[in-house]
Design a protein around this motif. Structure first.
Motif, PDB file in Angstrom:
ATOM      1  N   ILE A   1       0.847  -1.196   0.000  1.00  0.00           N
ATOM      2  CA  ILE A   1       0.000   0.000   0.000  1.00  0.00           C
ATOM      3  C   ILE A   1       0.880   1.244   0.000  1.00  0.00           C
ATOM      4  CG2 ILE A   1      -1.794   1.255   1.253  1.00  0.00           C
ATOM      5  CD1 ILE A   1      -2.769  -1.416   2.286  1.00  0.00           C
ATOM      6  N   SER A   2       0.574   2.159  -0.928  1.00  0.00           N
ATOM      7  CA  SER A   2       1.456   3.309  -1.116  1.00  0.00           C
ATOM      8  C   SER A   2       1.312   4.315   0.021  1.00  0.00           C
ATOM      9  CB  SER A   2       1.133   4.006  -2.436  1.00  0.00           C
ATOM     10  OG  SER A   2      -0.084   4.713  -2.310  1.00  0.00           O
ATOM     11  N   ALA A   3       2.351   5.119   0.180  1.00  0.00           N
ATOM     12  CA  ALA A   3       2.342   6.157   1.207  1.00  0.00           C
ATOM     13  C   ALA A   3       1.205   7.138   0.951  1.00  0.00           C
ATOM     14  CB  ALA A   3       3.679   6.884   1.234  1.00  0.00           C
ATOM     15  N   PHE A   4       0.966   7.441  -0.326  1.00  0.00           N
ATOM     16  CA  PHE A   4      -0.100   8.382  -0.661  1.00  0.00           C
ATOM     17  C   PHE A   4      -1.446   7.860  -0.162  1.00  0.00           C
ATOM     18  CE2 PHE A   4      -3.449  10.140  -3.269  1.00  0.00           C
ATOM     19  CZ  PHE A   4      -3.111  11.482  -3.349  1.00  0.00           C
ATOM     20  N   THR A   5      -1.700   6.574  -0.423  1.00  0.00           N
ATOM     21  CA  THR A   5      -2.981   5.987  -0.001  1.00  0.00           C
ATOM     22  C   THR A   5      -3.127   6.041   1.518  1.00  0.00           C
ATOM     23  OG1 THR A   5      -2.763   4.472  -1.856  1.00  0.00           O
ATOM     24  CG2 THR A   5      -4.447   3.952  -0.214  1.00  0.00           C
ATOM     25  N   VAL A   6      -2.063   5.607   2.224  1.00  0.00           N
ATOM     26  CA  VAL A   6      -2.118   5.649   3.684  1.00  0.00           C
ATOM     27  C   VAL A   6      -2.339   7.083   4.152  1.00  0.00           C
ATOM     28  CG1 VAL A   6      -0.780   5.335   5.797  1.00  0.00           C
ATOM     29  CG2 VAL A   6      -0.708   3.603   3.995  1.00  0.00           C
ATOM     30  N   GLY A   7      -1.599   7.991   3.551  1.00  0.00           N
ATOM     31  CA  GLY A   7      -1.692   9.393   3.957  1.00  0.00           C
ATOM     32  C   GLY A   7      -3.101   9.928   3.801  1.00  0.00           C
ATOM     33  N   VAL A   8      -3.687   9.662   2.661  1.00  0.00           N
ATOM     34  CA  VAL A   8      -4.999  10.225   2.377  1.00  0.00           C
ATOM     35  C   VAL A   8      -6.047   9.609   3.319  1.00  0.00           C
ATOM     36  CG1 VAL A   8      -6.188   8.829   0.632  1.00  0.00           C
ATOM     37  CG2 VAL A   8      -5.936  11.276   0.291  1.00  0.00           C
ATOM     38  N   VAL A   9      -5.898   8.317   3.618  1.00  0.00           N
ATOM     39  CA  VAL A   9      -6.865   7.666   4.498  1.00  0.00           C
ATOM     40  C   VAL A   9      -6.712   8.171   5.938  1.00  0.00           C
ATOM     41  CG1 VAL A   9      -7.532   5.464   5.542  1.00  0.00           C
ATOM     42  CG2 VAL A   9      -7.146   5.607   3.071  1.00  0.00           C
ATOM     43  N   VAL A  10      -5.474   8.253   6.417  1.00  0.00           N
ATOM     44  CA  VAL A  10      -5.249   8.722   7.784  1.00  0.00           C
ATOM     45  C   VAL A  10      -5.771  10.154   7.943  1.00  0.00           C
ATOM     46  CG1 VAL A  10      -3.488   9.374   9.470  1.00  0.00           C
ATOM     47  CG2 VAL A  10      -3.320   7.201   8.265  1.00  0.00           C
ATOM     48  N   LEU A  11      -5.476  10.984   6.954  1.00  0.00           N
ATOM     49  CA  LEU A  11      -5.961  12.368   6.990  1.00  0.00           C
ATOM     50  C   LEU A  11      -7.492  12.391   7.044  1.00  0.00           C
ATOM     51  CD1 LEU A  11      -4.915  15.353   6.737  1.00  0.00           C
ATOM     52  CD2 LEU A  11      -5.317  15.141   4.285  1.00  0.00           C
ATOM     53  N   GLY A  12      -8.108  11.577   6.169  1.00  0.00           N
ATOM     54  CA  GLY A  12      -9.567  11.545   6.116  1.00  0.00           C
ATOM     55  C   GLY A  12     -10.182  11.044   7.413  1.00  0.00           C
ATOM     56  N   VAL A  13      -9.625   9.990   7.972  1.00  0.00           N
ATOM     57  CA  VAL A  13     -10.181   9.422   9.205  1.00  0.00           C
ATOM     58  C   VAL A  13      -9.965  10.390  10.375  1.00  0.00           C
ATOM     59  CG1 VAL A  13      -9.955   7.555  10.886  1.00  0.00           C
ATOM     60  CG2 VAL A  13      -9.890   7.037   8.440  1.00  0.00           C
ATOM     61  N   HIS A  14      -8.783  11.013  10.418  1.00  0.00           N
ATOM     62  CA  HIS A  14      -8.502  11.972  11.485  1.00  0.00           C
ATOM     63  C   HIS A  14      -9.574  13.065  11.494  1.00  0.00           C
ATOM     64  CE1 HIS A  14      -5.688  13.871  14.329  1.00  0.00           C
ATOM     65  NE2 HIS A  14      -6.155  15.008  13.858  1.00  0.00           N
TER      66      HIS A  14
END
Lengths: 243, 212, 274
Positions: B80-93
């Protein structure tokens, strides 16, 4: 768990730095918020313009950009290097202070006009009116949002390791680098951040209750320790400071 | 040290590339925050599950995004790419914030509306979908707008998991060329260039919705 | 808004019998709406004047002008023989500055329709705040004065209560004590019973009757309480459309009004059970 318990003293050192920056930054943010918030309520255009510029600029820039700027650009431009912890406090304080100024301004403007008229009828000066009547009443309204801002500020301090301050996040990184255990190392930091946040929330709630009692109001949700421990309400706006 | 305009011109395209990543992160993350937050706000009213979900969101809301991102990035499989993780963590936060906003909107719907739905024997799905949520969401649109800008300004934190957005780009160039003055200042200005007009736009929208 | 024409610098003749308050061709506009239309009237020292008339006729605006909560659009107001809405600069009169107003309005007190007590202070604090900070009284003197006045309004036992713990009528009596603590020469009463439940009105009016009987404070009173107006006031001014429609002693206005406007107004007020 054993892993974290062994390294607990290390985490504690980092947490203490995080707490210091949080409290220092909050104190600075509070002073700035009060000063620029009050300026923003003055009729004359000049103080209002000054307040607007401060608010828009420092709300517009992410705290992280500000920290970078202070750590890298400021010494470059001026040849003067700030103490790193101080630079961190300055950056988060300036940033959150801008949000706070808006809260103060809104709270002052929300004090009923009739209260101001009563101060005119009693011939109080502008200064007396602010100090004796307007600010004490606005205070109770500011506090809930201030509580959220303190949490935002604490979260924003997580970037200060970037300029070499050894805070809680820096410790998590050190532990990770030493052991390769990223998940546990950062889990420990998250738990401690959460604990600090709960203590801060509790403290702000105490202040809120005191302020409401001074206005002769019973805080919503009743009284007693149970009400204090209940989770806070996050208002729609006011949160979301960078960090 | 003096400002170097030639250097500024040279690094600008790279910085704009970084800005584009920032905008993508913000928009996709915002969509996640809007939809997940709504789901959380509704689930919160369910017995047992509600308080648990609330506790988790409270944990997310009161701990730093940056630390969360590193934590999650280490947790997920490396494909899983850093971009995907980043966007999901940002969204969930930020879902933790929007959930509170939706909740205040839901609580603001008059009790009589629920009672009327009950009196008409409407099914739960219609009560929520046709009566409660439309009223609640309309009221909280202005408050939700603020979080778009807040998220925009939080994207730099994702550099911690190697997402190269605007500020990370600037930092990289600065480190490579030993010139921070132009790079960091320019990154800051680009942030302002997007965030101040957006703030003005959102305030205007707020006023429009507040008037309705 | 600054006055469009500068009034002349002449003041009313000094000496005995000089009016306390003089309105000289006063105009007040809010945007296109003219609230007071070239209004002339004066009030003698110690006189108690009641202003009646339909809502929107400008009565409250008169009190707000005297309390400097509003500024005149045209014309001028004098108080105690000195310009009030304006101040002297050389031979001219210019609109009064804030510091001038602050000095002049010290002799004027006001009681509001909505009481406007300060919720962040106890009853005692509400009453002593201005005497301490504006008149420079010591805490002890101010407290003594507060206790005396709260006894007068029948709330001596509530001195350490919070405004929110009091009924509307009690709050209004505190507000009266608060205004009197400044020892004003002029007391402005703006519909002080309108926000009260009917059963609480009498208590407030009794206090005001007592103040009227025991002091020589000049009182300007906007009210719908016709019985009170008849008992207490020396003179009644009937307002309509920003001008005085009729004036006279209360017996004449209430029992033998000459103007149709006064008659129809009194009829509507009495029909509504006031």
């Amino acid at each position: 768990m054993q892993f974290l318990i062994e390294r607990f003293p290390l985490y504690l050192d980092g947490a203490w730095v995080t707490v210091q920056i949080t409290l220092g930054g909050s104190a600075l943010a509070f002073v700035l918020a009060m000063a620029f918030g009050i300026l923003g309520t003055i009729k004359h255009w000049l103080p209002r313009a000054v307040a607007t510029v401060y608010v828009e600029v420092f709300r517009g820039i992410a705290a992280m950009v500000l920290i970078f700027w202070m750590a890298y650009v400021l010494p470059d431009l001026t040849g003067y290097r700030l103490d790193r912890t101080f630079a961190a406090i300055l950056a988060v304080g300036l940033n959150v202070g801008a949000y706070g100024a808006e809260v103060v301004r809104a709270a002052i403007n929300a004090v009923p006009k009739t209260q101001v008229e009563a101060t005119v009828a009693l011939n109080l000066s502008w200064f007396q009116r602010m100090r004796l009547v307007v600010l004490p009443q606005a205070w109770a309204q500011m506090l809930p949002t201030f509580g959220n801002l303190v949490i935002e500020l604490m979260k924003a301090t997580a970037v200060v390791y970037l300029i070499g301050v050894v805070d809680l996040t820096a410790i998590a990184r050190q532990v990770r680098d030493a052991t390769g255990e990223t998940v546990i190392a950062y889990m420990g930091a998250l738990l401690i951040y959460f604990l600090i946040a709960q203590v801060l929330i509790f403290g702000m709630r105490l202040l809120e209750r005191r302020a409401n009692r001074k206005l002769g109001r019973t805080p919503p949700g009743g009284t007693g320790l149970g009400a204090l421990l209940r989770h806070p309400v996050v208002p729609g706006a006011g949160g979301g400071v960078s960090g | 040290m003096i400002w170097d305009f030639e250097f500024t011109g040279r690094i600008l395209p790279d910085l704009l590339g970084g800005l584009w990543v920032t905008v993508q992160l913000t928009v996709i993350g915002y969509l996640i925050a809007l939809s997940l937050g709504l789901a959380v706000a509704v689930v919160r009213r369910v017995r047992v599950v509600g308080p648990i979900v609330h506790g988790v969101m409270e944990f997310i809301r009161t701990t730093p995004l940056l630390v969360q991102a590193v934590f999650v990035f280490a947790l997920v499989p490396p494909e899983i790419s850093a971009f995907t993780v980043g966007v999901v963590v940002l969204g969930v936060h930020y879902a933790a914030y929007t959930a509170e906003v939706y909740r205040s909107g839901i609580e603001g719907v008059a009790k009589g509306q629920w009672e009327a739905a009950r009196a008409l024997s409407l099914p739960v799905s219609r009560t929520w979908g046709a009566i409660v949520l439309p009223q609640a969401i309309r009221k909280v649109i202005p408050a939700l707008g603020n979080y778009l800008i807040a998220m925009f300004k939080d994207t730099p934190l994702l550099f911690a998991i190697t997402v190269v957005e605007l500020l990370a780009t600037a930092q990289r160039i600065g480190a490579a060329e030993f010139r921070y003055t132009e790079t960091i200042t320019l990154a800051g200005l680009l942030f302002l260039l997007v965030s101040i007009p957006s703030a003005i736009l959102i305030r205007r929208l707020e006023r429009r919705y507040a008037a309705v | 808004m600054p006055p469009s024409e500068t009034p002349s610098a002449e003041t009313p003749q000094g000496g005995a019998g000089q009016p306390q308050i003089v309105f000289d061709q006063v105009v007040k506009r809010f945007g296109d709406l003219t609230v007071l239309d070239h209004l002339d009237f004066s009030v003698e020292p110690g006189e108690r004047v009641t202003l009646i008339g339909p809502s929107g006729s400008g009565k409250t605006t008169i009190l707000r002008l005297l309390m400097t909560l509003e500024k005149v659009t045209e014309g001028r107001i004098d108080v105690a023989g000195e310009p009030f809405s304006h101040m002297r600069r050389g031979n001219h009169l210019v609109p009064a500055s804030e510091s001038y107003l602050r000095r002049r309005r010290r002799s004027i007190g006001m009681v509001f329709q909505q009481f406007n007590l300060f919720p962040n202070m106890t009853v005692r604090k509400n009453v002593i705040e201005a005497p301490v900070h504006v008149l420079g009284l010591s805490k002890g003197e101010a407290n003594e004065r507060a206790e005396e006045l709260l006894d007068l309004v029948g709330l001596g036992d509530k001195i350490d209560a919070h405004p929110t713990q009091l009924s509307g009528g009690q709050q209004q009596r505190v507000a009266i004590a608060r205004a009197l603590a400044m020892r004003p020469d002029i007391l402005l009463l703006d519909e002080v019973t309108s926000a009260l439940d009917p059963e609480l009105v009498a208590g407030v009016l009794d206090v005001l009757r007592q103040v009227a009987e025991t002091t020589d404070i000049t009182m300007l009173c906007v009210t719908h309480e016709m019985a009170f107006a008849r008992d207490v006031s020396h003179r009644v001014l009937m307002f309509d459309k920003g001008q005085i429609a009729e004036e006279g002693p209360p017996e004449q206005i209430f029992e033998d009004p000459r103007e149709d406007r006064t008659k129809s107004f009194l009829r509507s007020v009495l029909d509504n059970g006031f």
